[in-house]
Structures are given as structure tokens and as C-alpha cells.
Scaffold this motif. Structure first.
Motif, PDB file in Angstrom:
ATOM      1  N   GLY A   1       4.132  94.135 -41.017  1.00  0.00           N
ATOM      2  CA  GLY A   1       2.764  94.605 -40.828  1.00  0.00           C
ATOM      3  C   GLY A   1       2.099  93.922 -39.646  1.00  0.00           C
ATOM      4  O   GLY A   1       2.732  93.214 -38.864  1.00  0.00           O
ATOM      5  N   THR A   2       0.797  94.138 -39.547  1.00  0.00           N
ATOM      6  CA  THR A   2       0.040  93.596 -38.425  1.00  0.00           C
ATOM      7  C   THR A   2      -0.529  92.227 -38.786  1.00  0.00           C
ATOM      8  O   THR A   2      -1.313  92.106 -39.729  1.00  0.00           O
ATOM      9  CB  THR A   2      -1.098  94.557 -38.024  1.00  0.00           C
ATOM     10  N   VAL A   3      -0.093  91.227 -38.036  1.00  0.00           N
ATOM     11  CA  VAL A   3      -0.491  89.842 -38.273  1.00  0.00           C
ATOM     12  C   VAL A   3      -0.821  89.218 -36.924  1.00  0.00           C
ATOM     13  O   VAL A   3      -0.057  89.335 -35.965  1.00  0.00           O
ATOM     14  CB  VAL A   3       0.647  89.046 -38.956  1.00  0.00           C
ATOM     15  N   TRP A   4      -1.972  88.555 -36.865  1.00  0.00           N
ATOM     16  CA  TRP A   4      -2.422  87.880 -35.647  1.00  0.00           C
ATOM     17  C   TRP A   4      -2.499  86.372 -35.891  1.00  0.00           C
ATOM     18  O   TRP A   4      -2.862  85.943 -36.986  1.00  0.00           O
ATOM     19  CB  TRP A   4      -3.790  88.408 -35.232  1.00  0.00           C
ATOM     20  N   MET A   5      -2.172  85.588 -34.858  1.00  0.00           N
ATOM     21  CA  MET A   5      -2.184  84.132 -35.002  1.00  0.00           C
ATOM     22  C   MET A   5      -3.012  83.489 -33.893  1.00  0.00           C
ATOM     23  O   MET A   5      -2.897  83.862 -32.725  1.00  0.00           O
ATOM     24  CB  MET A   5      -0.748  83.604 -34.969  1.00  0.00           C
ATOM     25  N   ASP A   6      -3.836  82.526 -34.313  1.00  0.00           N
ATOM     26  CA  ASP A   6      -4.629  81.726 -33.387  1.00  0.00           C
ATOM     27  C   ASP A   6      -4.244  80.265 -33.570  1.00  0.00           C
ATOM     28  O   ASP A   6      -4.312  79.739 -34.688  1.00  0.00           O
ATOM     29  CB  ASP A   6      -6.123  81.902 -33.679  1.00  0.00           C
ATOM     30  N   PRO A   7      -3.844  79.588 -32.490  1.00  0.00           N
ATOM     31  CA  PRO A   7      -3.450  78.195 -32.627  1.00  0.00           C
ATOM     32  C   PRO A   7      -4.638  77.300 -32.958  1.00  0.00           C
ATOM     33  O   PRO A   7      -5.741  77.507 -32.465  1.00  0.00           O
ATOM     34  CB  PRO A   7      -2.881  77.853 -31.246  1.00  0.00           C
TER      35      PRO A   7
END
Length: 134
Positions: free
Chosen positions: A21-27
């Protein structure tokens, strides 16, 4: 000291080898040795989740918004909500992500060992994901 000003590091799409699915990551932080902390804010759209995986030194999840699921292999998923904290001990095979109809954002915190913070396995099937939660 390092200061990373808000908005100066890009949001990235999670690797589809390890996510469905759609997954976003921010450090948040990828510390330099001898420190080992690695932290990300991970945003899951409804139905999105990690693949099965373990962490050599364990993992802490802090749910920032929404409602999602976390599951240990061989068990039913458990519902997690904004404000919940989850500790997953070292080498425990698990997955986590959004609910079927709800998004979820969590901060994932884990330490690296020998340069690795996670060992990835197979994708979570739709049947595993849709199993009735505890």
C-alpha cells in the motif's frame, strides 16, 4: 550538534519490497556511531502495512494519529490508536500498519546493530491483514 530544520529533509515513499500500500516516511534521526538510534515518522494510508519483520534490538512505536494494527506472527492483530505506545522485543516477528478503513501515523524507533535496524521477511497477506483483531 546537528539541527535539522523542519521541511529540509524530503518525505520519501516506503520501499514496496517491505511495505504493502501507500506508505510515506519522514526521517527523525539516524544517529552516528557510537549512538544507534534510528527513528522515522511513518504515515500509512488505509490498508497499508509493513511486511513481516524483526528488529535485532527491538522497536518502539508511538502512535501519533489515527487507528491501526500491530500483529505478532501466530497471533491475531491488535488495534492501536493515537497515544498508544508499543514495545516489540528483539527478534519478535511482527507487522504494523493502518486499519482497513483508517489511516495511521506512528513514530518508529529502533536501534541499529551491525548497521541494520530490521530484518525483512514476506509480505503480510490480505487474509492475515483482515483477520479479526483481538
Amino acid at each position: 550538534m546537528d539541527i535539522h530544520a523542519a521541511g529540509t529533509r524530503p518525505t520519501t515513499r516506503a520501499n514496496p519490497d517491505y511495505f504493502t500500500g501507500t506508505v510515506w516516511m519522514d526521517p527523525v534521526i539516524g544517529s552516528k556511531p557510537p549512538a544507534r538510534l534510528n527513528a522515522l515518522v511513518v504515515s500509512f494510508e488505509p490498508g497499508a502495512r509493513t511486511a513481516w519483520h524483526t528488529h535485532p534490538l527491538g522497536q518502539t512505536l508511538y502512535v501519533m494519529s489515527g487507528t491501526g494494527r500491530v500483529c505478532l506472527r501466530g497471533e491475531a492483530p491488535q488495534i492501536i490508536r493515537a497515544g498508544d505506545t508499543v514495545w516489540i522485543p528483539p527478534h519478535e516477528d511482527h507487522w504494523h500498519g493502518a486499519g482497513p478503513d483508517t489511516g495511521m501515523v506512528h513514530m518508529a524507533m529502533q536501534e541499529t546493530q551491525d548497521g541494520s535496524a530490521a530484518d525483512w521477511g514476506d509480505h503480510v497477506t490480505d487474509a492475515e491483514f483482515h483477520q479479526e483483531p483481538l
